[in-house]
Scaffold this motif. Structure first.
Motif, mmCIF file in Angstrom:
data_model
loop_
_atom_site.group_PDB
_atom_site.id
_atom_site.type_symbol
_atom_site.label_atom_id
_atom_site.label_comp_id
_atom_site.label_asym_id
_atom_site.label_seq_id
_atom_site.Cartn_x
_atom_site.Cartn_y
_atom_site.Cartn_z
ATOM 1 N N GLU A 1 -146.597 85.006 -1.077
ATOM 2 C CA GLU A 1 -146.262 84.257 -2.351
ATOM 3 C C GLU A 1 -146.586 84.931 -3.277
ATOM 4 O O GLU A 1 -146.088 84.961 -4.497
ATOM 5 C CB GLU A 1 -146.829 82.709 -2.262
ATOM 6 N N ILE A 2 -147.724 85.414 -3.311
ATOM 7 C CA ILE A 2 -148.446 86.263 -4.508
ATOM 8 C C ILE A 2 -147.602 87.458 -4.872
ATOM 9 O O ILE A 2 -147.266 87.867 -5.937
ATOM 10 C CB ILE A 2 -150.004 86.762 -4.374
ATOM 11 N N GLU A 3 -147.157 88.201 -3.806
ATOM 12 C CA GLU A 3 -146.109 89.295 -3.801
ATOM 13 C C GLU A 3 -145.032 88.874 -4.407
ATOM 14 O O GLU A 3 -144.403 89.576 -5.085
ATOM 15 C CB GLU A 3 -146.052 89.927 -2.448
ATOM 16 N N PHE A 4 -144.462 87.871 -3.799
ATOM 17 C CA PHE A 4 -142.983 87.177 -4.255
ATOM 18 C C PHE A 4 -142.936 86.901 -5.763
ATOM 19 O O PHE A 4 -142.103 87.325 -6.333
ATOM 20 C CB PHE A 4 -142.764 85.971 -3.368
ATOM 21 N N ALA A 5 -144.045 86.280 -6.286
ATOM 22 C CA ALA A 5 -144.278 85.864 -7.727
ATOM 23 C C ALA A 5 -144.167 86.996 -8.607
ATOM 24 O O ALA A 5 -143.488 87.090 -9.371
ATOM 25 C CB ALA A 5 -145.326 85.052 -7.961
ATOM 26 N N ARG A 6 -144.913 88.178 -8.073
ATOM 27 C CA ARG A 6 -144.866 89.435 -9.063
ATOM 28 C C ARG A 6 -143.713 89.987 -8.727
ATOM 29 O O ARG A 6 -143.341 90.479 -9.933
ATOM 30 C CB ARG A 6 -145.899 90.277 -8.415
ATOM 31 N N ASN A 7 -143.075 90.331 -7.678
ATOM 32 C CA ASN A 7 -141.802 90.756 -7.577
ATOM 33 C C ASN A 7 -140.793 89.909 -8.383
ATOM 34 O O ASN A 7 -139.843 90.629 -9.045
ATOM 35 C CB ASN A 7 -141.415 91.084 -6.171
ATOM 36 N N TRP A 8 -140.798 88.557 -8.390
ATOM 37 C CA TRP A 8 -139.803 87.804 -8.988
ATOM 38 C C TRP A 8 -140.068 87.956 -10.434
ATOM 39 O O TRP A 8 -138.963 88.164 -11.300
ATOM 40 C CB TRP A 8 -140.068 86.246 -8.986
ATOM 41 N N ARG A 9 -140.980 88.254 -11.180
ATOM 42 C CA ARG A 9 -141.067 88.303 -12.530
ATOM 43 C C ARG A 9 -140.614 89.841 -13.028
ATOM 44 O O ARG A 9 -140.096 90.166 -14.168
ATOM 45 C CB ARG A 9 -142.851 88.318 -12.824
ATOM 46 N N ASP A 10 -140.944 90.672 -12.233
ATOM 47 C CA ASP A 10 -140.637 92.156 -12.493
ATOM 48 C C ASP A 10 -139.199 92.706 -12.366
ATOM 49 O O ASP A 10 -138.682 93.347 -13.033
ATOM 50 C CB ASP A 10 -141.619 93.231 -11.612
ATOM 51 N N THR A 11 -138.392 92.037 -11.348
ATOM 52 C CA THR A 11 -137.199 92.196 -11.041
ATOM 53 C C THR A 11 -136.263 91.806 -12.242
ATOM 54 O O THR A 11 -136.348 90.584 -12.441
ATOM 55 C CB THR A 11 -136.693 91.508 -9.721
ATOM 56 N N PRO A 12 -135.544 92.668 -12.641
ATOM 57 C CA PRO A 12 -134.235 92.190 -13.605
ATOM 58 C C PRO A 12 -133.604 90.960 -13.297
ATOM 59 O O PRO A 12 -133.138 91.084 -12.124
ATOM 60 C CB PRO A 12 -133.587 93.473 -14.050
ATOM 61 N N LYS A 13 -133.302 90.064 -13.951
ATOM 62 C CA LYS A 13 -132.394 89.062 -13.720
ATOM 63 C C LYS A 13 -131.318 88.574 -14.841
ATOM 64 O O LYS A 13 -131.599 88.910 -15.885
ATOM 65 C CB LYS A 13 -133.407 87.714 -13.671
ATOM 66 N N VAL A 14 -130.344 88.217 -14.369
ATOM 67 C CA VAL A 14 -129.043 87.601 -15.272
ATOM 68 C C VAL A 14 -129.210 86.265 -14.745
ATOM 69 O O VAL A 14 -128.758 85.905 -13.746
ATOM 70 C CB VAL A 14 -127.974 88.603 -15.026
ATOM 71 N N VAL A 15 -129.081 85.317 -15.805
ATOM 72 C CA VAL A 15 -128.522 84.064 -15.727
ATOM 73 C C VAL A 15 -127.417 83.616 -16.502
ATOM 74 O O VAL A 15 -127.152 84.026 -17.484
ATOM 75 C CB VAL A 15 -129.714 83.022 -16.347
ATOM 76 N N PHE A 16 -126.364 83.013 -15.771
ATOM 77 C CA PHE A 16 -125.067 82.958 -16.150
ATOM 78 C C PHE A 16 -125.219 81.488 -16.534
ATOM 79 O O PHE A 16 -125.073 80.398 -15.506
ATOM 80 C CB PHE A 16 -123.885 83.143 -15.039
ATOM 81 N N SER A 17 -125.126 81.159 -17.709
ATOM 82 C CA SER A 17 -124.825 79.637 -17.882
ATOM 83 C C SER A 17 -124.555 79.475 -19.631
ATOM 84 O O SER A 17 -124.845 80.436 -20.391
ATOM 85 C CB SER A 17 -126.650 79.159 -18.158
ATOM 86 N N SER A 18 -123.762 78.393 -19.772
ATOM 87 C CA SER A 18 -123.531 78.304 -21.156
ATOM 88 C C SER A 18 -124.522 77.136 -21.778
ATOM 89 O O SER A 18 -124.425 76.845 -23.235
ATOM 90 C CB SER A 18 -122.144 77.683 -21.447
ATOM 91 N N THR A 19 -125.561 76.763 -21.026
ATOM 92 C CA THR A 19 -126.456 75.778 -21.793
ATOM 93 C C THR A 19 -127.998 76.426 -21.761
ATOM 94 O O THR A 19 -128.860 75.952 -22.529
ATOM 95 C CB THR A 19 -126.685 74.360 -20.902
ATOM 96 N N VAL A 20 -128.142 77.384 -20.923
ATOM 97 C CA VAL A 20 -129.492 77.915 -21.169
ATOM 98 C C VAL A 20 -129.759 78.932 -22.295
ATOM 99 O O VAL A 20 -128.664 79.530 -22.624
ATOM 100 C CB VAL A 20 -129.966 78.675 -19.994
ATOM 101 N N ASP A 21 -130.539 78.572 -23.219
ATOM 102 C CA ASP A 21 -130.620 79.603 -24.412
ATOM 103 C C ASP A 21 -132.062 80.177 -24.361
ATOM 104 O O ASP A 21 -132.000 81.291 -25.105
ATOM 105 C CB ASP A 21 -130.656 78.721 -25.434
ATOM 106 N N LYS A 22 -133.037 79.974 -23.524
ATOM 107 C CA LYS A 22 -134.239 80.945 -23.767
ATOM 108 C C LYS A 22 -134.562 81.231 -22.252
ATOM 109 O O LYS A 22 -134.768 80.647 -21.518
ATOM 110 C CB LYS A 22 -135.447 79.950 -24.524
#
Length: 188
Positions: A74-95
Protein backbone atom coordinates in the motif's frame (compact mmCIF):
# COMPACT_ATOMS: atom_id res chain seq x y z
CA UNK A 1 1.44 4.30 -30.17
CA UNK A 2 0.40 3.74 -26.57
CA UNK A 3 -1.58 0.73 -25.37
CA UNK A 4 -4.84 1.53 -23.50
CA UNK A 5 -5.85 -0.89 -20.71
CA UNK A 6 -9.22 -0.98 -18.94
CA UNK A 7 -9.07 -2.97 -15.71
CA UNK A 8 -11.35 -3.01 -12.70
CA UNK A 9 -12.88 -5.25 -10.07
CA UNK A 10 -16.40 -6.38 -10.85
CA UNK A 11 -19.15 -8.64 -9.63
CA UNK A 12 -19.97 -11.94 -11.30
CA UNK A 13 -23.06 -10.29 -12.79
CA UNK A 14 -20.86 -7.62 -14.39
CA UNK A 15 -21.03 -4.51 -12.20
CA UNK A 16 -18.17 -2.28 -11.02
CA UNK A 17 -20.46 -0.76 -8.39
CA UNK A 18 -23.80 -1.88 -6.97
CA UNK A 19 -26.78 0.48 -6.87
CA UNK A 20 -25.93 3.79 -5.22
CA UNK A 21 -22.26 3.54 -6.30
CA UNK A 22 -21.70 0.96 -3.55
CA UNK A 23 -18.37 -0.84 -3.93
CA UNK A 24 -18.49 -2.45 -0.49
CA UNK A 25 -19.06 -5.85 -2.11
CA UNK A 26 -15.37 -6.09 -2.99
CA UNK A 27 -14.06 -5.50 0.53
CA UNK A 28 -10.30 -5.13 0.86
CA UNK A 29 -8.51 -7.19 -1.81
CA UNK A 30 -6.28 -10.08 -0.82
CA UNK A 31 -2.59 -9.21 -0.51
CA UNK A 32 -1.94 -11.23 -3.66
CA UNK A 33 -4.57 -9.39 -5.73
CA UNK A 34 -3.46 -6.02 -4.38
CA UNK A 35 0.12 -6.86 -5.42
CA UNK A 36 -1.11 -7.75 -8.92
CA UNK A 37 -2.93 -4.39 -9.23
CA UNK A 38 0.18 -2.59 -7.92
CA UNK A 39 2.33 -4.20 -10.61
CA UNK A 40 -0.18 -3.18 -13.28
CA UNK A 41 -0.16 0.42 -12.03
CA UNK A 42 3.64 0.51 -11.93
CA UNK A 43 3.75 -0.56 -15.59
CA UNK A 44 1.52 2.36 -16.67
CA UNK A 45 3.00 5.67 -17.71
CA UNK A 46 -0.33 7.50 -17.60
CA UNK A 47 -3.67 6.95 -15.86
CA UNK A 48 -6.99 8.26 -17.19
CA UNK A 49 -9.85 8.75 -14.74
CA UNK A 50 -13.52 9.58 -14.89
CA UNK A 51 -14.78 11.92 -12.19
CA UNK A 52 -16.25 9.36 -9.77
CA UNK A 53 -13.19 7.11 -9.75
CA UNK A 54 -10.92 10.15 -9.47
CA UNK A 55 -12.84 11.35 -6.42
CA UNK A 56 -12.58 7.90 -4.80
CA UNK A 57 -8.86 7.50 -5.54
CA UNK A 58 -7.87 11.06 -4.63
CA UNK A 59 -9.75 10.85 -1.33
CA UNK A 60 -7.39 8.14 -0.06
CA UNK A 61 -4.20 7.53 -2.04
CA UNK A 62 -2.45 10.90 -1.62
CA UNK A 63 -1.82 9.94 2.01
CA UNK A 64 -2.35 6.16 1.81
CA UNK A 65 1.30 5.56 2.65
CA UNK A 66 0.94 7.54 5.88
CA UNK A 67 -1.81 5.35 7.35
CA UNK A 68 -0.61 3.57 10.51
CA UNK A 69 -1.68 0.14 9.24
CA UNK A 70 -0.42 0.58 5.65
CA UNK A 71 1.26 -2.51 4.24
CA UNK A 72 4.49 -2.21 2.22
CA UNK A 73 2.46 -2.76 -0.97
CA UNK A 74 0.00 0.00 0.00
CA UNK A 75 2.89 2.36 0.73
CA UNK A 76 4.35 1.58 -2.69
CA UNK A 77 0.94 1.98 -4.36
CA UNK A 78 0.38 5.40 -2.79
CA UNK A 79 3.81 6.66 -3.85
CA UNK A 80 3.35 5.32 -7.37
CA UNK A 81 -0.16 6.82 -7.52
CA UNK A 82 1.11 10.28 -6.61
CA UNK A 83 4.03 10.12 -9.06
CA UNK A 84 2.24 8.70 -12.11
CA UNK A 85 0.86 11.35 -14.48
CA UNK A 86 -2.93 11.37 -14.46
CA UNK A 87 -5.69 12.92 -16.56
CA UNK A 88 -9.17 13.48 -15.12
CA UNK A 89 -12.03 13.85 -17.59
CA UNK A 90 -14.71 16.00 -16.00
CA UNK A 91 -16.71 19.14 -16.51
CA UNK A 92 -17.18 19.63 -12.75
CA UNK A 93 -13.75 18.92 -11.21
CA UNK A 94 -11.84 22.18 -11.13
CA UNK A 95 -8.89 21.50 -8.83
CA UNK A 96 -6.49 18.59 -9.03
CA UNK A 97 -3.07 17.85 -7.62
CA UNK A 98 -0.57 14.99 -7.54
CA UNK A 99 0.74 15.18 -11.11
CA UNK A 100 -2.77 15.48 -12.58
CA UNK A 101 -4.51 17.63 -15.17
CA UNK A 102 -8.20 18.05 -16.03
CA UNK A 103 -9.73 17.70 -19.49
CA UNK A 104 -13.20 19.22 -19.85
CA UNK A 105 -13.61 18.75 -23.60
CA UNK A 106 -14.14 15.76 -25.87
CA UNK A 107 -12.81 12.73 -23.98
CA UNK A 108 -12.65 10.44 -27.02
CA UNK A 109 -10.67 13.00 -29.02
CA UNK A 110 -8.19 13.48 -26.15
CA UNK A 111 -7.81 9.74 -25.54
CA UNK A 112 -7.23 9.22 -29.28
CA UNK A 113 -4.55 11.92 -29.20
CA UNK A 114 -2.87 10.40 -26.13
CA UNK A 115 -2.90 6.91 -27.69
CA UNK A 116 -1.17 8.25 -30.79
CA UNK A 117 1.77 9.52 -28.73
CA UNK A 118 4.92 7.51 -28.18
CA UNK A 119 5.16 6.03 -24.72
CA UNK A 120 4.30 3.17 -22.45
CA UNK A 121 0.90 1.82 -21.54
CA UNK A 122 -1.87 3.91 -20.08
CA UNK A 123 -4.82 2.71 -18.04
CA UNK A 124 -8.36 4.00 -18.05
CA UNK A 125 -10.64 3.79 -15.04
CA UNK A 126 -14.24 4.62 -14.42
CA UNK A 127 -16.97 2.74 -16.24
CA UNK A 128 -18.50 5.79 -17.95
CA UNK A 129 -15.21 7.10 -19.32
CA UNK A 130 -14.05 3.62 -20.29
CA UNK A 131 -17.43 3.00 -21.96
CA UNK A 132 -16.87 5.98 -24.26
CA UNK A 133 -13.39 4.67 -25.13
CA UNK A 134 -14.82 1.17 -25.61
CA UNK A 135 -17.49 2.39 -28.04
CA UNK A 136 -14.80 4.28 -29.97
CA UNK A 137 -12.68 1.13 -30.29
CA UNK A 138 -9.78 2.59 -28.30
CA UNK A 139 -9.27 -0.11 -25.65
CA UNK A 140 -6.47 -2.57 -26.36
CA UNK A 141 -6.73 -4.73 -23.25
CA UNK A 142 -9.35 -5.64 -20.66
CA UNK A 143 -8.31 -6.83 -17.18
CA UNK A 144 -11.27 -8.16 -15.23
CA UNK A 145 -11.01 -9.23 -11.57
CA UNK A 146 -14.34 -10.97 -11.01
CA UNK A 147 -15.59 -11.37 -7.44
CA UNK A 148 -17.95 -14.23 -6.55
CA UNK A 149 -20.95 -12.07 -5.72
CA UNK A 150 -24.16 -11.05 -7.47
CA UNK A 151 -25.48 -7.55 -6.73
CA UNK A 152 -28.36 -7.42 -9.21
CA UNK A 153 -27.71 -3.96 -10.65
CA UNK A 154 -25.58 -0.86 -10.58
CA UNK A 155 -22.81 0.41 -12.84
CA UNK A 156 -21.93 -2.13 -15.55
CA UNK A 157 -18.32 -2.80 -16.50
CA UNK A 158 -19.22 -3.16 -20.17
CA UNK A 159 -21.21 -0.61 -22.13
CA UNK A 160 -23.65 -1.25 -24.96
CA UNK A 161 -21.71 -1.53 -28.22
CA UNK A 162 -22.66 -0.96 -31.84
CA UNK A 163 -20.25 -3.65 -33.08
CA UNK A 164 -18.76 -6.86 -31.79
CA UNK A 165 -15.25 -6.71 -30.34
CA UNK A 166 -13.23 -9.90 -30.76
CA UNK A 167 -10.76 -10.63 -27.97
CA UNK A 168 -7.85 -12.99 -27.31
CA UNK A 169 -7.44 -14.45 -23.83
CA UNK A 170 -3.93 -13.67 -22.54
CA UNK A 171 -4.14 -14.59 -18.85
CA UNK A 172 -6.31 -16.29 -16.27
CA UNK A 173 -5.48 -16.48 -12.60
CA UNK A 174 -7.32 -17.30 -9.39
CA UNK A 175 -6.82 -15.25 -6.23
CA UNK A 176 -7.84 -15.90 -2.60
CA UNK A 177 -11.54 -15.48 -1.89
CA UNK A 178 -12.54 -16.95 -5.25
CA UNK A 179 -11.59 -13.85 -7.28
CA UNK A 180 -10.81 -14.81 -10.87
CA UNK A 181 -8.69 -12.56 -13.06
CA UNK A 182 -9.07 -12.70 -16.82
CA UNK A 183 -7.11 -10.53 -19.23
CA UNK A 184 -8.01 -10.13 -22.89
CA UNK A 185 -6.38 -8.24 -25.74
CA UNK A 186 -8.48 -6.73 -28.50
CA UNK A 187 -8.03 -8.59 -31.78
CA UNK A 188 -7.22 -6.00 -34.45
Amino acid sequence: MRKLIFGMNLTLDGYTAAAGDDIGWSGPPSDELFQWWLEQEQANELTLYGRKLWEAMSSYWPTGDQQPDATPAEIEFARNWRDTPKVVFSSTVDKVDWNTRVVTGDAVAEITRLKAEDGGPMSIGGATLAGAAMRAGLIDEYAVATYPILVGGGTPYFTALDNWVNLNLVETRTFPGGVVLTRYETRR
